[in-house]
Scaffold this motif. Structure first.
Motif, PDB file in Angstrom:
ATOM      1  N   ILE A  77       0.840  -1.223  -0.027  1.00 27.60           N
ATOM      2  CA  ILE A  77      -0.092   0.001  -0.005  1.00 27.60           C
ATOM      3  C   ILE A  77       0.963   1.440  -0.085  1.00 27.60           C
ATOM      4  O   ILE A  77       0.653   2.253  -0.591  1.00 27.60           O
ATOM      5  N   ALA A  78       1.927   0.998   0.802  1.00 25.76           N
ATOM      6  CA  ALA A  78       2.691   2.525   1.049  1.00 25.76           C
ATOM      7  C   ALA A  78       4.215   2.041   1.500  1.00 25.76           C
ATOM      8  O   ALA A  78       4.269   0.918   2.233  1.00 25.76           O
ATOM      9  N   PHE A  79       5.475   2.669   1.053  1.00 26.25           N
ATOM     10  CA  PHE A  79       6.473   2.433   1.497  1.00 26.25           C
ATOM     11  C   PHE A  79       7.581   3.744   1.455  1.00 26.25           C
ATOM     12  O   PHE A  79       7.132   4.522   0.552  1.00 26.25           O
ATOM     13  N   ASP A  80       8.457   3.816   2.100  1.00 29.64           N
ATOM     14  CA  ASP A  80       9.424   4.695   1.779  1.00 29.64           C
ATOM     15  C   ASP A  80      10.908   4.159   2.051  1.00 29.64           C
ATOM     16  O   ASP A  80      10.861   3.423   2.994  1.00 29.64           O
ATOM     17  N   VAL A  81      11.764   4.602   1.698  1.00 26.01           N
ATOM     18  CA  VAL A  81      13.067   4.419   2.063  1.00 26.01           C
ATOM     19  C   VAL A  81      13.865   5.841   2.417  1.00 26.01           C
ATOM     20  O   VAL A  81      13.865   6.817   1.812  1.00 26.01           O
ATOM     21  N   LEU A  82      14.247   5.728   3.705  1.00 24.62           N
ATOM     22  CA  LEU A  82      14.969   7.180   4.157  1.00 24.62           C
ATOM     23  C   LEU A  82      16.259   6.887   4.869  1.00 24.62           C
ATOM     24  O   LEU A  82      16.450   6.324   5.878  1.00 24.62           O
ATOM     25  N   GLY A  83      16.942   7.016   3.694  1.00 25.36           N
ATOM     26  CA  GLY A  83      18.661   6.620   4.367  1.00 25.36           C
ATOM     27  C   GLY A  83      18.802   5.348   4.535  1.00 25.36           C
ATOM     28  O   GLY A  83      18.758   4.458   3.551  1.00 25.36           O
ATOM     29  N   GLU A  84      19.067   4.871   5.752  1.00 27.73           N
ATOM     30  CA  GLU A  84      19.480   3.528   5.971  1.00 27.73           C
ATOM     31  C   GLU A  84      18.139   2.834   6.680  1.00 27.73           C
ATOM     32  O   GLU A  84      18.391   1.737   7.257  1.00 27.73           O
ATOM     33  N   ALA A  85      16.931   3.434   6.697  1.00 30.82           N
ATOM     34  CA  ALA A  85      15.859   2.725   7.103  1.00 30.82           C
ATOM     35  C   ALA A  85      14.924   2.934   6.032  1.00 30.82           C
ATOM     36  O   ALA A  85      14.826   3.579   5.157  1.00 30.82           O
ATOM     37  N   ALA A  86      13.883   1.879   6.277  1.00 33.12           N
ATOM     38  CA  ALA A  86      12.693   1.705   5.094  1.00 33.12           C
ATOM     39  C   ALA A  86      11.485   1.459   6.078  1.00 33.12           C
ATOM     40  O   ALA A  86      11.402   0.540   7.070  1.00 33.12           O
ATOM     41  N   GLN A 111       5.971  -2.847   8.614  1.00 30.46           N
ATOM     42  CA  GLN A 111       7.080  -3.390   8.848  1.00 30.46           C
ATOM     43  C   GLN A 111       8.291  -2.365   8.775  1.00 30.46           C
ATOM     44  O   GLN A 111       7.990  -1.389   7.756  1.00 30.46           O
ATOM     45  N   VAL A 112       9.217  -2.348   9.522  1.00 37.02           N
ATOM     46  CA  VAL A 112      10.293  -1.477   9.484  1.00 37.02           C
ATOM     47  C   VAL A 112      11.760  -2.108   9.206  1.00 37.02           C
ATOM     48  O   VAL A 112      11.962  -3.316   9.866  1.00 37.02           O
ATOM     49  N   TYR A 113      12.435  -1.595   8.605  1.00 39.26           N
ATOM     50  CA  TYR A 113      13.750  -2.244   7.942  1.00 39.26           C
ATOM     51  C   TYR A 113      14.692  -1.386   7.994  1.00 39.26           C
ATOM     52  O   TYR A 113      14.764  -0.162   8.134  1.00 39.26           O
ATOM     53  N   ARG A 114      15.906  -2.071   8.178  1.00 40.80           N
ATOM     54  CA  ARG A 114      17.368  -1.250   8.431  1.00 40.80           C
ATOM     55  C   ARG A 114      18.424  -1.915   7.500  1.00 40.80           C
ATOM     56  O   ARG A 114      18.353  -3.061   7.387  1.00 40.80           O
ATOM     57  N   ARG A 115      19.014  -1.098   6.730  1.00 38.83           N
ATOM     58  CA  ARG A 115      20.087  -1.455   5.858  1.00 38.83           C
ATOM     59  C   ARG A 115      21.178  -1.566   6.709  1.00 38.83           C
ATOM     60  O   ARG A 115      21.701  -0.726   7.377  1.00 38.83           O
ATOM     61  N   GLU A 116      21.764  -3.017   6.659  1.00 35.31           N
ATOM     62  CA  GLU A 116      22.813  -3.742   7.256  1.00 35.31           C
ATOM     63  C   GLU A 116      23.985  -3.986   6.042  1.00 35.31           C
ATOM     64  O   GLU A 116      23.486  -4.344   5.013  1.00 35.31           O
ATOM     65  N   PRO A 117      25.030  -4.452   6.668  1.00 36.11           N
ATOM     66  CA  PRO A 117      26.146  -5.229   5.836  1.00 36.11           C
ATOM     67  C   PRO A 117      25.196  -6.166   5.345  1.00 36.11           C
ATOM     68  O   PRO A 117      24.714  -7.103   6.159  1.00 36.11           O
ATOM     69  N   GLY A 118      25.384  -6.649   4.022  1.00 33.99           N
ATOM     70  CA  GLY A 118      24.557  -7.499   3.498  1.00 33.99           C
ATOM     71  C   GLY A 118      23.453  -7.510   3.094  1.00 33.99           C
ATOM     72  O   GLY A 118      22.568  -8.342   2.348  1.00 33.99           O
ATOM     73  N   GLY A 119      22.637  -6.119   3.444  1.00 37.07           N
ATOM     74  CA  GLY A 119      21.332  -5.679   2.670  1.00 37.07           C
ATOM     75  C   GLY A 119      20.406  -5.528   3.636  1.00 37.07           C
ATOM     76  O   GLY A 119      20.584  -5.183   4.662  1.00 37.07           O
ATOM     77  N   TRP A 120      19.245  -5.445   3.308  1.00 39.49           N
ATOM     78  CA  TRP A 120      18.127  -4.977   4.125  1.00 39.49           C
ATOM     79  C   TRP A 120      17.796  -6.092   5.077  1.00 39.49           C
ATOM     80  O   TRP A 120      17.735  -7.115   4.918  1.00 39.49           O
ATOM     81  N   ARG A 121      17.541  -5.815   6.351  1.00 38.62           N
ATOM     82  CA  ARG A 121      16.987  -6.520   7.302  1.00 38.62           C
ATOM     83  C   ARG A 121      15.682  -6.162   7.985  1.00 38.62           C
ATOM     84  O   ARG A 121      15.632  -4.767   8.335  1.00 38.62           O
ATOM     85  N   VAL A 122      14.717  -6.967   8.455  1.00 42.38           N
ATOM     86  CA  VAL A 122      13.519  -6.363   9.123  1.00 42.38           C
ATOM     87  C   VAL A 122      14.070  -6.229  10.474  1.00 42.38           C
ATOM     88  O   VAL A 122      14.649  -7.061  11.223  1.00 42.38           O
TER      89      VAL A 122
END
Length: 131
Positions: A77-86, A111-122
């Motif tokens: 329905i909706a999403f966004d990427v804000l730097g290292e978070a989504a 859900q909230v995600y964080r960009r970490e070494p190796g890619g996106w993580r929940v």
């Protein structure tokens, strides 16, 4: 490719495969997409967790209830990427057996995600059943 496009590709491939596996009784792919760094949390349709140990226990327990996933779709329905978070907001529609009984159900999931070494993580999930 933009950060948003890169995130959507990950979401529509790895994330969807992991969720479908969960509803087919395999929690391994879902656990692999979750951060091993605290904080992590779940306010779930079936179970809550407030740290990584509780999260692993919850996913292991839930996966024993699910089997025979014949359909899974994530309607974003909706999403966004804000730097290292989504974040994402959407509906998860699944057809799977729960404790051996075939069911179809829809979960409203944020859900909230964080960009970490190796890619996106929940790092956080809130879901509830709506049908």
């Amino acid at each position: 490719m933009s950060d948003r496009e890169d995130f959507l590709i990950w979401l529509q491939s790895e994330f969807v495969r992991a969720e479908r596996a969960m509803f087919d009784g395999d929690d391994g792919p879902r656990r692999a997409l979750w951060s091993v760094e605290e904080p992590v949390s779940v306010l779930g349709a079936w179970r809550n967790a407030s740290n990584r140990a509780e999260l692993v226990e919850a996913f292991e327990e839930l996966s024993t209830s699910f089997s025979n996933c014949t359909d899974y779709a994530f309607d974003l329905i909706a999403f966004d990427v804000l730097g290292e978070a989504a974040y994402t907001v959407g509906y998860e529609r699944a057809a799977a057996s729960i404790d051996g009984e075939p069911r179809t159900f829809t979960l409203r999931a944020t859900q909230v995600y964080r960009r970490e070494p190796g890619g996106w993580r929940v790092v956080h999930r809130h879901a509830d059943r709506i049908g």
